[in-house]
Every structure is written in C-alpha cells, then in structure tokens.
Design a protein around this motif. Sequence first.
Motif, PDB file in Angstrom:
ATOM      1  N   SER A  58       0.827  -1.202   0.000  1.00 58.68           N
ATOM      2  CA  SER A  58       0.000   0.000   0.000  1.00 58.68           C
ATOM      3  C   SER A  58       0.865   1.259   0.000  1.00 58.68           C
ATOM      4  O   SER A  58       0.440   2.319  -0.452  1.00 58.68           O
ATOM      5  N   HIS A  59       2.117   1.152   0.510  1.00 60.34           N
ATOM      6  CA  HIS A  59       3.044   2.270   0.614  1.00 60.34           C
ATOM      7  C   HIS A  59       4.419   1.805   0.155  1.00 60.34           C
ATOM      8  O   HIS A  59       4.788   0.641   0.352  1.00 60.34           O
ATOM      9  N   HIS A 110       1.484   3.886  -6.453  1.00 59.50           N
ATOM     10  CA  HIS A 110       0.891   3.873  -5.125  1.00 59.50           C
ATOM     11  C   HIS A 110       0.479   5.281  -4.686  1.00 59.50           C
ATOM     12  O   HIS A 110       1.073   6.280  -5.098  1.00 59.50           O
ATOM     13  N   ASP A 111      -0.532   5.320  -3.819  1.00 56.37           N
ATOM     14  CA  ASP A 111      -0.988   6.613  -3.300  1.00 56.37           C
ATOM     15  C   ASP A 111       0.036   7.252  -2.383  1.00 56.37           C
ATOM     16  O   ASP A 111       0.078   8.476  -2.243  1.00 56.37           O
ATOM     17  N   TRP A 112       0.855   6.424  -1.725  1.00 52.81           N
ATOM     18  CA  TRP A 112       1.878   6.967  -0.820  1.00 52.81           C
ATOM     19  C   TRP A 112       3.250   6.493  -1.258  1.00 52.81           C
ATOM     20  O   TRP A 112       3.531   5.293  -1.281  1.00 52.81           O
TER      21      TRP A 112
END
Length: 255
Positions: free
Chosen positions: A51-52, A76-78
């Motif tokens: 996710s990161h 990825h969002d982060w």
Amino acid sequence: MKRLFIFGLGYTASVIARAMREEGWMVAGTGGGNIPFEDEDKVREGLATASHVLSSVPPAEGVDPVLARYGDALKHDWLGYLSSTGVYGDTAGAWVDETAPTGGGRRSARAEADAEWLRRGARVFRLPGIYGPGRSALDRVREGKAHRIDLPGQVFSRVHVEDIAYGVIAALDAPVGAYNLGDDLPCGQNAVIEEACRLAGVAQPPLLSLDEAALSPAARAFYAENRRISNGKAKRVLGWRPRYPTYREGLRSLV
C-alpha cells in the motif's frame, strides 16, 4: 493489513522498518538479506501487494536505480524517498528550509532524483548527517578515528536515526512535499567530537588543519559545505518533534 515496501533496507531504512512493524505494519523490501533488487519478479510482486513504498536508495552513476528499473510500477498513493540536505549545496552557514533552491551543490544526481520523486507525488525526507547506535561520534572516538578540524564557523546539522523513523511515520497522512528532518541545534563537528570524548572519558584528538588531517576525498568534501537546516516545516505540518533535539541528548542515549 497495511503493507510497506522499502527499497534499500540498510542502516536507516532498517530502523524505519522496525518502527513500522511495531505500529502493526507488514514490511518487505530489498537489501539486507531480503529480496534481491535484481529479482524483478519478486520485487514487482512485493510492489503489487504494497500500500506504501519508500526508497532509501541513492543515485548510482548519476541515475536513480529504483526509478530507472521500477518507476513504471510506482502507482501507489503513498510514496516516500530518503533524500539528503546536500541537495541545497553550500549556504555559507545560513539557515535553509524547503523553499530554498536545490541542485547547486556537489550532489547534482541526488538533487535530480529528489526532484523526480517530488514530481511523482512523494514525501521526500531531506536528511542531514545521520547517527545512531553503532554509527556515531562515540564510536569514532572510541576507535581513535575522530578528527577535530580547525575550521572556525563551519556548521552542519544532524539527526538521530530513530527521529527519522518517527518523521516517516508522522508523514503517513501528510501532504506530498519535501520535509527537512534535522535536530534543533546545528553546530560545528568539533563540538560533537568534544562531547563524545567527555562521555567516553577519553582525551580530545588534536586540532588539525584540513591538510594535516589527511582526510579521504569524501570526508574532505563534507567540510566544503556549511549550512544550518531548518526543521520548522516538519514540526508545523507533521507535528514531528525530535526525541533527541540536540547531539547532547542523542549521544547520551548511546552511552
């Protein structure tokens, strides 16, 4: 389950990984006996489930190897990147914050990588001299490898490795951008060495000129730049406070 993938599980990133696991995260990555960087199948599998993503890998031969090889998979969002305050170059001892220009110093490849990670929407952590267990002025003093250099006015910033980990955690919900993570007391290297000698109970090394010290090119280049790093943005935006606000607390924690 929150999953973090780290490129380059070396000294600093391993401390970050441990802190993240203590926060309940699953952490995987390359280096340090983990997934080989060159094993594209396993790396891409790890990225697909993460996710990161955080990179601590510096440029090599002028190129960021992570972006060059795996940049297409970094959706990825982060995203996070461990950069260096060396991107600011020499400021003749003046204070510098994240609004200052980058790319004018000796680390041009690092500045280019820093800028590219920012363009990709990363949280970029600009780090000064890193110290911590097994890697500090105390260790150099005990090993007889410490120097005191006669350079009046030479100042630099530093940060305890654990404070870097706390900064990364603080930035998990923070806006995209650059963040300086340094302690509250930039000072000359001699002050740090002298305090380490006091704590270790050993005599101070002699005060030498740069030429007398016969430093390596890398160590000599360190003394060619002089700046004070402001950590105000990290405090204001991240709510981050260094647990070791000066070298005195940091060194005492290592005795």
